[in-house]
Scaffold this active site. Structure first.
Site: not given
Ligand code: M6R
Length: 597
Positions: A97, A492
């Site tokens: 890993n 907005h």
């Protein structure tokens, strides 16, 4: 991201390894593989889910082996890129890993020396390096190999004709399971809980020799390390689905218990300063990724309200590369797994900048606990579903407790006020349970979201980050594009996107001081024909007049309302994903623990 298991003992190794891989599959699932020593190294690996590898697996007898389930980081998912890897002569097998950063240079060198590679992975260089250094002592060969590697790793390897496993770790989790005449190594304790709950955690830079009789840990200097074992209190059953169709739903229904457990000892933390005995800091910075980042945003509101202390929130992936101002806030790092690479790097960076650090994590002994000055453990129990649910709620609880602690210690909260806040927190398990009792209402309500391509989530104040989290949950497991907005921001820009095909999930709580503003925002979106699924208080009579459907939550103090609202949002995401037929516990492209940058 990936899962590692190694076994040496008296049992059939393939049975132990397959059982462990089933439990590890949530960590990575694009391919899986196994090697058994008998006395040759017999390898079997397949692209796809573990079931595919298992379906094609021949009978391999033997008592020593290693296995792996992969989440690709280097080299696409394929049979060739699946782990384990063998050296040129089939004498050494390895699973890994992590990420090897200098693998290109190492690979070129090894190829020039005659090593033949079969994959596009970074991992394969490790097994060839070990082969190169192997003069008859595999442990020494592994030590020499990892000394040449730049990057991160947890590895386990075995060799032909030997009953031992050699393991090593740097910045990737690795745990040893201790049995009688058998021992285990795994990337995650859930892999081995069916066999043993006695464990030892491997630390950065250490290597381990594992035989059926004993495990021997060596420090980076090669000296033997004495470490006592710990007993894990999670049972194998805790890590199972317990009758629920998915881990995610099970974990949502475990939330009342998880919150209750996380509140145990809260008074000691708050009154006796068990955490943060010294509150001599002028500001706080909270750092995290993903869902934990949303918890951090909620925490900002709670800390500013209860402790009256300025709080900034930063993404770990941004903080670690930011220039860094001349300031010394308390840095709080949140990571349920305790293994997120960016958050760990941010913790190191905060310390480098001279800041005091506090970690909030759910995993005892995880890497973050060794990187920070103090640790606050949430007690959510193991979370298997990739989507964070109960760990998120317990992170919120942890942040509320810390906010009350700092507020009380800085005398912003009197003793009575502190008790009052604590009693509101203690009401949370009951409030969450009452939301869960109405899960069927949520299941029925989500039909308006199921066919959508885009969904907006809007909220204000402390429920603005709650809606960001709701949107993340939906996109993560249902693959619907979902965006969270502070409701005041709609006009907005985002309002331009709304029409009858884009449903909006909105939260408006009568007790909240932003209630009127939210009602106005909901009217605005309804005026653009967007179907509105609202979350409101049990007593609200006005909300049904502006929303198409209303899901009710108990009327708790608005400061604590993210706890109950989030449960509804998690259920929404779950039922939408269910109705769309998605792979809920293992969404595509995602992994439970993001141990790469
Ligand atoms: O383990 P961590 O809390 O550090 O994980 C951070 C994120 O990767 C994680 O929250 C991710 O966003 C989850 N899959 C969300 O459900």
């Amino acid at each position: 991201m990936c899962g590692i298991i190694g076994y040496t003992g008296q049992r059939e190794a393939s049975e132990v390894i397959l059982e462990a891989l089933r439990r590890l599959e949530y960590r990575g699932y694009d391919s899986a593989g196994i090697v058994i020593m008998n006395p040759e190294l017999t390898l079997h690996k397949r692209k796809g889910e573990l079931a595919e590898m298992q379906r094609t697996l021949p009978q391999i007898n033997g008592h020593v082996g290693i296995g792996h389930t992969r989440w690709a980081t280097c080299g696409k998912p394929s049979n060739e890129n699946a782990h384990p890897f063998l050296d040129c002569h089939g004498r050494i097998a390895l699973v890994h890993n992590g990420i090897i950063e200098n693998y290109m240079a190492l690979k070129e060198k090894l190829q020039n020396e005659g090593h033949v590679f079969t994959s596009q992975t970074d991992t394969e260089v490790i097994v060839h390096l070990i082969e190169k250094h192997d003069k008859g002592d595999l442990h020494q060969a592994v030590r020499a190999a990892v000394a040449e590697i730049k990057g991160t790793y947890a590895i386990a390897c075995i060799e032909k004709g030997s009953g031992q496993i050699i393991a090593a770790r740097k910045e990737n989790p690795l745990v040893l399971g201790l049995g009688i005449d058998e021992n285990f190594v795994a990337s995650d304790v859930t892999a081995i809980l069916s066999y043993t709950n006695r464990v030892k955690y491997v630390m950065d830079g250490e290597t381990v020799v594992i035989t059926p009789e004993k495990v021997t840990i060596y420090g980076p200097d090669g000296e033997m390390v004495e470490r006592s074992s710990q007993t894990v209190t999670w049972s194998a059953e805790d890590a199972q689905k317990g009758g629920f169709p998915h881990f995610m739903l099970k974990e949502i229904f475990e939330e009342p218990q998880a919150i209750h457990n996380s509140l145990l000892g809260a008074l000691d933390v708050i009154e006796n300063g068990e955490i943060l005995p010294n509150v001599q800091f002028g500001s706080i910075k909270i750092i995290a990724c993903g869902t934990s980042y949303h918890a951090a945003m909620v925490g900002k509101y709670a800390l500013e309200e209860l402790a009256k202390i300025p709080v900034t929130v930063e993404l770990a992936s941004e903080y670690r590369y930011s220039p860094g101002a001349k300031e010394f806030p308390l840095v709080v790092l949140i990571s349920q797994s305790g293994e997120t690479a960016d958050t760990l790097a941010a913790a190191r960076e905060a310390k480098r900048r001279g800041c005091k650090t506090l970690g909030i994590t759910n995993v005892i002994g995880s890497t973050i606990t060794r990187e920070v000055d103090e640790v606050f453990y949430t007690r959510a129990g193991p979370e298997i579903g990739v989507a964070a649910t109960k760990t998120y709620l317990t992170q919120l609880i942890a942040l509320y407790i810390i906010a009350i602690r700092i507020g009380y210690a800085r005398r912003n909260l009197s003793h009575d006020a502190m008790w009052n806040e604590l009693s509101k927190l203690r009401a949370m398990p009951g409030a969450v349970q009452s939301v869960l009792d109405k899960a069927f209402d949520v299941e029925a309500a989500v039909d308006m979201l199921v066919p959508a391509r885009d969904v907006f989530y809007i909220g204000r104040n402390i429920n603005y980050p709650t809606m960001l989290e709701g949107a993340l949950k939906l996109k993560e497991i249902s693959y619907i594009h979902a965006e969270g907005f502070a409701a005041g921001e709609l006009k907005h820009g985002p309002l331009a996107l709304l029409d009858s095909t884009t449903p909006v999930v909105a939260v408006a709580l009568t007790k909240d001081h932003t209630y009127d503003k939210m009602m106005a925002n909901i009217s605005e979106v309804a005026a653009r024909d967007s179907p509105v699924l609202a979350i409101g208080c049990e007593d609200d009579k006005e909300l049904p007049q502006v929303a198409d459907l209303v899901l009710r939550v108990p009327c708790v103090d608005p400061l604590y309302s993210p706890v109950v609202v989030t449960v509804v949002l998690q259920l929404i995401a779950y039922y939408v994903a269910l109705k769309r037929g998605c792979s809920i516990d293992k969404p595509k492209n995602l992994a439970k623990s993001v141990t790469v940058e």
